[in-house]
Design a protein around this motif. Structure first.
Motif, PDB file in Angstrom:
ATOM      1  N   LEU A 327      31.419  42.025  29.668  1.00 58.31           N
ATOM      2  CA  LEU A 327      31.814  41.453  29.314  1.00 58.31           C
ATOM      3  C   LEU A 327      32.884  41.307  29.597  1.00 58.31           C
ATOM      4  CD1 LEU A 327      31.583  42.242  25.565  1.00 58.31           C
ATOM      5  CD2 LEU A 327      29.888  40.833  26.552  1.00 58.31           C
ATOM      6  N   ARG A 328      33.614  40.088  29.633  1.00 58.54           N
ATOM      7  CA  ARG A 328      35.017  39.498  30.505  1.00 58.54           C
ATOM      8  C   ARG A 328      35.995  39.086  29.950  1.00 58.54           C
ATOM      9  NH1 ARG A 328      32.878  42.540  33.296  1.00 58.54           N
ATOM     10  NH2 ARG A 328      32.528  42.014  36.311  1.00 58.54           N
ATOM     11  N   PRO A 329      36.488  39.831  28.849  1.00 57.81           N
ATOM     12  CA  PRO A 329      37.907  39.354  27.425  1.00 57.81           C
ATOM     13  C   PRO A 329      38.783  39.346  28.861  1.00 57.81           C
ATOM     14  CG  PRO A 329      37.557  41.952  27.958  1.00 57.81           C
ATOM     15  CD  PRO A 329      35.990  41.141  28.213  1.00 57.81           C
ATOM     16  N   PRO A 330      40.115  38.554  27.922  1.00 62.56           N
ATOM     17  CA  PRO A 330      41.400  38.200  28.450  1.00 62.56           C
ATOM     18  C   PRO A 330      42.093  40.327  29.143  1.00 62.56           C
ATOM     19  CG  PRO A 330      41.032  36.998  26.961  1.00 62.56           C
ATOM     20  CD  PRO A 330      39.967  37.546  26.752  1.00 62.56           C
ATOM     21  N   PRO A 331      42.706  39.818  29.922  1.00 60.26           N
ATOM     22  CA  PRO A 331      43.316  41.642  30.354  1.00 60.26           C
ATOM     23  C   PRO A 331      43.915  42.031  28.951  1.00 60.26           C
ATOM     24  CG  PRO A 331      44.208  39.667  31.936  1.00 60.26           C
ATOM     25  CD  PRO A 331      42.777  38.718  31.013  1.00 60.26           C
ATOM     26  N   PRO A 332      44.706  43.073  28.870  1.00 56.75           N
ATOM     27  CA  PRO A 332      44.818  43.938  28.080  1.00 56.75           C
ATOM     28  C   PRO A 332      46.289  43.201  27.680  1.00 56.75           C
ATOM     29  CG  PRO A 332      43.996  45.407  29.067  1.00 56.75           C
ATOM     30  CD  PRO A 332      43.541  44.644  29.645  1.00 56.75           C
ATOM     31  N   THR A 333      46.592  43.956  26.388  1.00 57.33           N
ATOM     32  CA  THR A 333      48.652  43.575  26.750  1.00 57.33           C
ATOM     33  C   THR A 333      48.848  44.937  27.429  1.00 57.33           C
ATOM     34  OG1 THR A 333      48.360  42.010  24.160  1.00 57.33           O
ATOM     35  CG2 THR A 333      50.374  43.255  25.040  1.00 57.33           C
ATOM     36  N   PHE A 377      52.675  43.269  32.678  1.00 60.78           N
ATOM     37  CA  PHE A 377      54.028  43.464  31.881  1.00 60.78           C
ATOM     38  C   PHE A 377      53.013  42.320  30.956  1.00 60.78           C
ATOM     39  CE2 PHE A 377      54.933  40.681  35.059  1.00 60.78           C
ATOM     40  CZ  PHE A 377      55.638  39.586  33.952  1.00 60.78           C
ATOM     41  N   GLY A 378      53.076  43.248  29.230  1.00 67.17           N
ATOM     42  CA  GLY A 378      53.174  42.641  27.900  1.00 67.17           C
ATOM     43  C   GLY A 378      51.431  41.338  28.089  1.00 67.17           C
ATOM     44  N   ASN A 379      51.506  39.959  28.198  1.00 66.07           N
ATOM     45  CA  ASN A 379      50.756  39.527  27.910  1.00 66.07           C
ATOM     46  C   ASN A 379      50.492  39.011  29.822  1.00 66.07           C
ATOM     47  OD1 ASN A 379      49.536  40.176  25.557  1.00 66.07           O
ATOM     48  ND2 ASN A 379      50.520  38.149  25.350  1.00 66.07           N
ATOM     49  N   THR A 380      51.020  38.865  30.783  1.00 64.53           N
ATOM     50  CA  THR A 380      51.538  38.474  31.884  1.00 64.53           C
ATOM     51  C   THR A 380      50.742  39.573  33.048  1.00 64.53           C
ATOM     52  OG1 THR A 380      53.629  36.832  31.070  1.00 64.53           O
ATOM     53  CG2 THR A 380      52.860  37.769  33.491  1.00 64.53           C
ATOM     54  N   ALA A 423      49.365  33.785  39.034  1.00 65.28           N
ATOM     55  CA  ALA A 423      49.509  34.243  38.030  1.00 65.28           C
ATOM     56  C   ALA A 423      48.463  33.897  37.101  1.00 65.28           C
ATOM     57  CB  ALA A 423      50.967  33.801  37.432  1.00 65.28           C
ATOM     58  N   GLN A 424      48.743  35.048  36.067  1.00 63.99           N
ATOM     59  CA  GLN A 424      48.007  34.491  34.582  1.00 63.99           C
ATOM     60  C   GLN A 424      48.530  34.983  33.173  1.00 63.99           C
ATOM     61  OE1 GLN A 424      44.225  35.832  35.173  1.00 63.99           O
ATOM     62  NE2 GLN A 424      44.587  37.198  33.352  1.00 63.99           N
ATOM     63  N   TYR A 425      48.994  34.284  31.717  1.00 61.69           N
ATOM     64  CA  TYR A 425      49.284  35.267  30.700  1.00 61.69           C
ATOM     65  C   TYR A 425      48.289  34.157  30.225  1.00 61.69           C
ATOM     66  CZ  TYR A 425      52.352  35.009  26.748  1.00 61.69           C
ATOM     67  OH  TYR A 425      53.679  35.302  25.577  1.00 61.69           O
ATOM     68  N   THR A 426      47.984  35.161  28.869  1.00 57.76           N
ATOM     69  CA  THR A 426      47.103  35.076  28.451  1.00 57.76           C
ATOM     70  C   THR A 426      48.338  34.732  26.301  1.00 57.76           C
ATOM     71  OG1 THR A 426      45.448  36.012  28.993  1.00 57.76           O
ATOM     72  CG2 THR A 426      45.185  35.746  26.434  1.00 57.76           C
ATOM     73  N   PHE A 427      47.369  33.246  25.687  1.00 64.90           N
ATOM     74  CA  PHE A 427      48.138  33.612  24.308  1.00 64.90           C
ATOM     75  C   PHE A 427      47.541  34.236  23.532  1.00 64.90           C
ATOM     76  CE2 PHE A 427      50.058  30.454  27.259  1.00 64.90           C
ATOM     77  CZ  PHE A 427      51.038  30.400  27.047  1.00 64.90           C
ATOM     78  N   ARG A 428      47.194  35.161  23.015  1.00 67.05           N
ATOM     79  CA  ARG A 428      46.749  35.955  22.264  1.00 67.05           C
ATOM     80  C   ARG A 428      46.087  35.226  20.635  1.00 67.05           C
ATOM     81  NH1 ARG A 428      44.150  39.864  25.682  1.00 67.05           N
ATOM     82  NH2 ARG A 428      46.682  40.048  27.058  1.00 67.05           N
ATOM     83  N   PRO A 434      46.085  30.513  30.616  1.00 66.16           N
ATOM     84  CA  PRO A 434      46.050  29.789  31.889  1.00 66.16           C
ATOM     85  C   PRO A 434      46.640  30.235  33.185  1.00 66.16           C
ATOM     86  CG  PRO A 434      48.244  29.493  29.966  1.00 66.16           C
ATOM     87  CD  PRO A 434      46.780  30.433  29.859  1.00 66.16           C
ATOM     88  N   GLY A 435      46.081  30.220  33.912  1.00 67.74           N
ATOM     89  CA  GLY A 435      45.994  30.295  35.434  1.00 67.74           C
ATOM     90  C   GLY A 435      47.061  29.618  36.139  1.00 67.74           C
ATOM     91  N   ALA A 436      47.395  30.258  38.227  1.00 65.39           N
ATOM     92  CA  ALA A 436      47.304  29.722  38.442  1.00 65.39           C
ATOM     93  C   ALA A 436      47.274  30.647  40.332  1.00 65.39           C
ATOM     94  CB  ALA A 436      49.119  28.934  38.656  1.00 65.39           C
TER      95      ALA A 436
END
Length: 547
Positions: A327-333, A377-380, A423-428, A434-436
């Motif tokens: 699976l490919r879930p978002p990166p962990p916090t 760091f965090g969700n980033t 860079a990417q940030y995950t809103f849990r 979103p990523g750039a």
């Protein structure tokens, strides 16, 4: 492979599932695990256009109107440096897998028939071996897990290497891995795009197998391995009247390396090899051996991450505890700051024909290197990649721009250089990521006498500046023009509907002022080269299920 053959083969393979590899005999009352299923499956639905400003025939990469299906122009050279795939394929792996304890104490055995199937369209299905193997491991002391990945490329679901479930071996063992058909998962180097020593290192293009064996010792702080590859290919000889001329001959490759972790934050690895790549086909040096030898090394500093490794080096297994890794879930916090920095370099030498000396050969050296960093760091998560490959390194599998010849001493070459920041940030809560990505490519170039190509106009002969994007993609620039850097960007937004299903929207753009086309002068009727429109803007909307 035709659908008819595929439908005939899959049921036949299914008959193998109930039995063991060795027949009905098995270890009495010994626990066993087996699995036979399609794993690492990716089903992708795409609506895309790789250049909204151009129509069919107007660009280097042909761009029809938007439609359903992936586009080649939506990918940049600095994406997926650690993978052979773009990520938008529809494919799967049929893995017939069994592991059992051995008759000897502390002996563990496993084997897998691994078939990769990929769908290109109705009636267009590829089915091929993807690293089937036999593995045997003998514990020689210790009872914990190895601190180093004994499976090169073993990665977790979020793409960061970590300890995944595997055979119950201790942290000190000797393992033997046999690849009976395809050994692409046993290569040299570390990042996939810089790796070498695969089947293409042998010069004759054929469909013959490249079997291999690898013997490796694993310890909590180091590992060491040695291996051999062989293949058969047609050889040339200096005298065409020889009995062996254009007959099949065996060619060998020798591989070896080690890894060492002196402290928890640092891993240093080295590997290298020597290959009998083939025999030269150039008339004045026909029959001369084409040998390839080189060394690669990587230094990794890390905290919170492990040393990065490509999943395409990993042995494929089919056990229940591994299913989630596909699976490919978002990166962990990251509760604490996590970081990783790796520096990789390779040097390869090849014996090729000498274009400056009739009947002579010369050793040509090629280089590649990469610096990669990840910060979490965090969700980033932030990533930086810088990669450089000499022109000779890009062409080691041809070998050479003019096949089987080294570069002339009068020619000039510049390396390819890529740099990218992502860079990417995950809103849990809403599960949005979103990523750039922004990057720039300085393409490799060659300036000197151009090798003759079929139907080449007379005015294109002589010294020219050539932009080399890959071994089979190079362009002659207009007279007096030099190559220009290619800036690019990518914006993306991903929504995860479930652990297996995600939806992604992305916009990609680049300014490639090195695209050239050949046009006929209306007045003189003589062909001339002119630049195409450099602006490229594309998009893709995709849904992908992975399991």
């Amino acid at each position: 492979m035709s659908p008819k053959r595929l439908t005939a083969i899959v049921p036949l393979l299914a008959l193998l599932i109930p039995g063991t590899v060795l027949g009905e005999e098995s270890v009495e009352e010994a626990p066993e695990r087996r699995g036979s299923d399609f794993v690492d499956t990716r089903i992708t639905f795409v609506f895309s256009d790789d250049n909204v400003f151009a129509g069919p025939g107007e660009t280097l990469v042909n761009s029809p109107a938007p439609d359903f299906g992936p586009r080649d122009g939506n990918f940049f050279p600095f994406e997926n440096l650690d993978s052979r795939d773009s990520g938008q394929e529809t494919l799967s792996h049929l893995v017939l897998y069994r592991q059992m304890p051995g008759y000897l104490p502390n002996l563990h055995t496993e084997a897998a028939l691994v078939l990769r199937t990929r769908l290109f369209g109705p009636g267009n299905v590829s089915l091929q071996d993807d690293g089937s193997y036999i593995r045997m491991a003998l514990d020689v002391g210790g009872g914990g897990r190895s601190a180093l990945p004994v499976d090169p490329g073993q990665t977790s679901a979020d793409g960061d290497p970590e300890a995944l479930p595997r055979m119950e071996t201790g942290d000190r063992n000797i393992e033997l891995v046999l690849f009976p058909y395809t050994s692409e998962r046993f290569r040299l180097g570390y990042a996939w795009d810089l790796s070498w020593g695969g089947r293409d290192i042998f010069t004759e293009v054929n469909r013959r197998p490249v079997p291999a064996l690898r013997l490796q010792f694993n310890h909590p702080v180091f590992y060491a391995f040695g291996g051999v590859k062989t293949t058969q290919q047609v050889q040339a000889t200096a005298d065409p009247s020889d009995d062996g001329y254009n007959e099949l001959q065996a060619f060998y490759g020798l591989l070896g390396g080690f890894g060492f972790r002196p402290i928890d934050l640092m891993t240093w690895e080295v590997n290298g090899g020597y290959f009998q790549s083939g025999t030269n086909r150039k008339g004045d040096v026909e029959g001369e051996p084409v040998d390839t030898a080189g060394v690669s090394t990587r230094l990794s500093l890390h905290q919170g991450f492990q040393a990065r490794a490509s999943a395409d080096f990993r042995l494929v297994r089919n056990t229940p505890e591994l299913f989630d890794s596909f699976l490919r879930p978002p990166p962990p916090t990251h509760e604490r700051l996590a970081w990783r920095l790796s520096l990789e370099g390779s040097m390869v030498m090849q014996s090729l024909g000498d274009p400056d000396r009739i009947g002579g050969t010369r050793v040509q050296r090629a280089y590649a290197g990469a610096v990669s960093g990840t910060l979490g760091f965090g969700n980033t998560r932030i990533g930086v990649d810088v990669l450089s490959r000499s022109l000779g390194y890009m062409l080691i599998n041809v070998p050479g721009l003019d096949p089987f010849n080294a570069f002339s001493e009068d020619s000039e070459q510049t390396p390819e250089v890529l740099a990218a920041l992502s860079a990417q940030y995950t809103f849990r809560g809403p599960r949005l990521t979103p990523g750039a990505l922004v990057g720039v490519q300085f393409p490799a170039t060659y300036q000197g006498l151009i090798p003759q190509v079929p139907n080449q106009p007379e005015q294109l002969a002589g010294e020219q500046v050539v932009v080399v994007r890959s071994a089979d993609n190079w362009e002659l620039l207009p007279t007096g023009e030099d190559a220009r850097p290619i800036p690019s960007f990518k914006l993306s937004l991903r929504w995860d509907a479930s652990p297996m299903l995600g939806f992604v929207g992305q916009v990609v753009g680049s300014y490639d002022d090195n695209q050239v086309r050949l046009v006929r002068d209306d007045r003189t009727g003589i062909p001339r080269r002119e630049f195409r429109d450099p602006l490229v803007l594309g998009f893709a909307l995709l849904a992908q299920a992975r399991f």
